[in-house]
Enzyme design. Structure first.
Site, PDB file in Angstrom:
ATOM      1  N   SER A   1       0.201   4.969  -8.043  1.00  0.00           N
ATOM      2  CA  SER A   1      -1.164   5.441  -7.821  1.00  0.00           C
ATOM      3  C   SER A   1      -1.349   6.288  -6.577  1.00  0.00           C
ATOM      4  O   SER A   1      -2.364   6.966  -6.426  1.00  0.00           O
ATOM      5  CB  SER A   1      -2.120   4.243  -7.757  1.00  0.00           C
ATOM      6  OG  SER A   1      -1.714   3.332  -6.753  1.00  0.00           O
TER       7      SER A   1
ATOM      8  N   ASP B   1     -10.140   1.216  -1.134  1.00  0.00           N
ATOM      9  CA  ASP B   1     -10.347  -0.036  -1.852  1.00  0.00           C
ATOM     10  C   ASP B   1      -9.277  -1.041  -1.425  1.00  0.00           C
ATOM     11  O   ASP B   1      -8.744  -0.948  -0.320  1.00  0.00           O
ATOM     12  CB  ASP B   1     -10.361   0.192  -3.373  1.00  0.00           C
ATOM     13  CG  ASP B   1      -9.063   0.803  -3.908  1.00  0.00           C
ATOM     14  OD1 ASP B   1      -8.042   0.775  -3.184  1.00  0.00           O
ATOM     15  OD2 ASP B   1      -9.057   1.310  -5.040  1.00  0.00           O
TER      16      ASP B   1
ATOM     17  N   HIS C   1      -5.617   1.346  -1.628  1.00  0.00           N
ATOM     18  CA  HIS C   1      -5.415   2.790  -1.589  1.00  0.00           C
ATOM     19  C   HIS C   1      -6.078   3.415  -0.364  1.00  0.00           C
ATOM     20  O   HIS C   1      -7.257   3.161  -0.101  1.00  0.00           O
ATOM     21  CB  HIS C   1      -5.975   3.429  -2.860  1.00  0.00           C
ATOM     22  CG  HIS C   1      -5.358   2.887  -4.104  1.00  0.00           C
ATOM     23  ND1 HIS C   1      -5.974   1.928  -4.882  1.00  0.00           N
ATOM     24  CD2 HIS C   1      -4.160   3.134  -4.689  1.00  0.00           C
ATOM     25  CE1 HIS C   1      -5.193   1.619  -5.893  1.00  0.00           C
ATOM     26  NE2 HIS C   1      -4.080   2.328  -5.790  1.00  0.00           N
TER      27      HIS C   1
END
Length: 343
Positions: free
Chosen positions: A43, A318, A321
């Protein structure tokens, strides 16, 4: 906090929220050129490949993308652009690196690079299978399909030039260590050895397909992610020492492997991209870069059920990340190193 608690928290995050070729290469300095950027991994680099997968590890919804152009949630795991976008821009290619699995991907985007990364993925097949995302070796299969398409768009001669002068950006290992390792029934030393071996296999697979310039990211300081700090029982929101030690163990082995690979893969060049220390520096000295919060994410956490007003004041967006501002802060020095060693 132990690895098991960290894995549960980050897995909960993944299940709950998640994030034209013109005839010549981009000129960087002197006679050095870079034609394209290809991103593989997780991610940190994913720009939307998970959007149409049967997985809960996606973030193509508000408040993700809140600071993206137009306020659009694109599937990037953050409030705006992610690290792969910034590397592409820093190399003079384009401001956004499109996701290969985007159904609206244009043929005009193929020659300057695309993203194959998948949020929640890793080098360990169990990591990807657990979340229903694209395992890193399967991302290489997507790359094989891409090469076929590229040949059809620009012809084989130009396609070969694109592949050999492109930079291959790789970020894998974060989810393996945080989610899969606690159930692996092995030691951290043995498991990080496996991760390095799998990375070696990945690089050799890409090398056999024409890749020659590799920028490989180490893991983040996993123990200092908000998901680790805010685990139940960690009232002081301290970093998890064991998780950081595991990340550091892997990063040192990965860096050493990359230093040696140039002798076994003729013509290939490698850069180890340190993500751990630059982010740790932001965490240790946030005020120097204008941050006010290092322990919580701006959104999507019990500590921030309503997204914070200004994500640029937070090191993290979050549970796991970095914010767009964090990427923007650490990217310039990394881009310069990539240019100097690979371009």
């Amino acid at each position: 906090m132990n690895f098991s608690l960290l894995s549960k928290m980050l897995l909960a995050l993944a299940l709950f929220v998640c994030p034209f070729f013109v005839g010549h290469a981009q000129q960087l300095s002197g006679k050095a050129t870079v034609s394209a950027l290809f991103a593989f991994g997780d991610s940190i680099l994913d720009t939307g490949n998970n959007n149409n997968l049967a997985t809960n590890s996606k973030c193509n919804f508000f408040p993700y993308g809140r600071n993206f152009a137009g306020g659009k949630a694109t599937g990037r795991f953050g409030n705006g652009r992610v690290f792969s976008d910034m590397i592409a821009e820093g190399l003079g290619l384009k401001t956004l690196l499109p996701a290969y699995r985007d159904p609206n991907l244009s043929n005009n985007d193929l020659p300057t690079g695309v993203c194959f990364a998948s949020g929640g993925s890793g080098l360990d097949q169990r990591t990807a299978r657990l979340q229903g995302v694209i395992w890193v070796p399967d991302q290489v299969k997507d790359f094989q399909n891409y090469v076929t398409k590229l040949n059809g768009v620009v012809g084989s001669q130009k396609a070969n030039a694109v592949l050999s002068n492109a930079i291959y950006l790789i970020a894998a290992g974060n989810n393996d260590l945080a989610i899969t390792f606690p159930t692996a029934r092995t030691t951290i030393s043995a498991y990080t050895d496996l991760l390095v071996t799998w990375t070696d296999n990945l690089l050799k697979s890409l090398y056999d397909m024409g890749a020659r310039k590799f920028a490989v990211l180490g893991t983040l300081p996993l123990g200092c992610l908000p998901g680790a700090r805010n685990t139940y029982g960690n009232i002081m929101k301290l970093c998890s020492v064991p998780a950081n030690q595991g990340a550091d163990n892997f990063n040192k082995k990965l860096s050493a492997k990359l230093n040696n690979l140039g002798t076994t893969l003729p013509g290939a060049r490698f850069v180890y991209v340190d993500m751990y220390n630059p982010l740790q520096n932001l965490i240790n000295n946030p005020q120097a870069s204008g941050f006010i919060d290092v322990a919580d994410g701006c959104c999507c956490m019990p500590t921030s059920p309503i997204p914070c007003p200004d994500a640029s004041r937070y090191v993290f967006w979050d549970y796991g990340h970095p914010s767009e501002k964090s990427y923007q802060t650490i990217a310039p020095r990394i881009i310069q190193e990539i240019k100097q060693k690979l371009a």
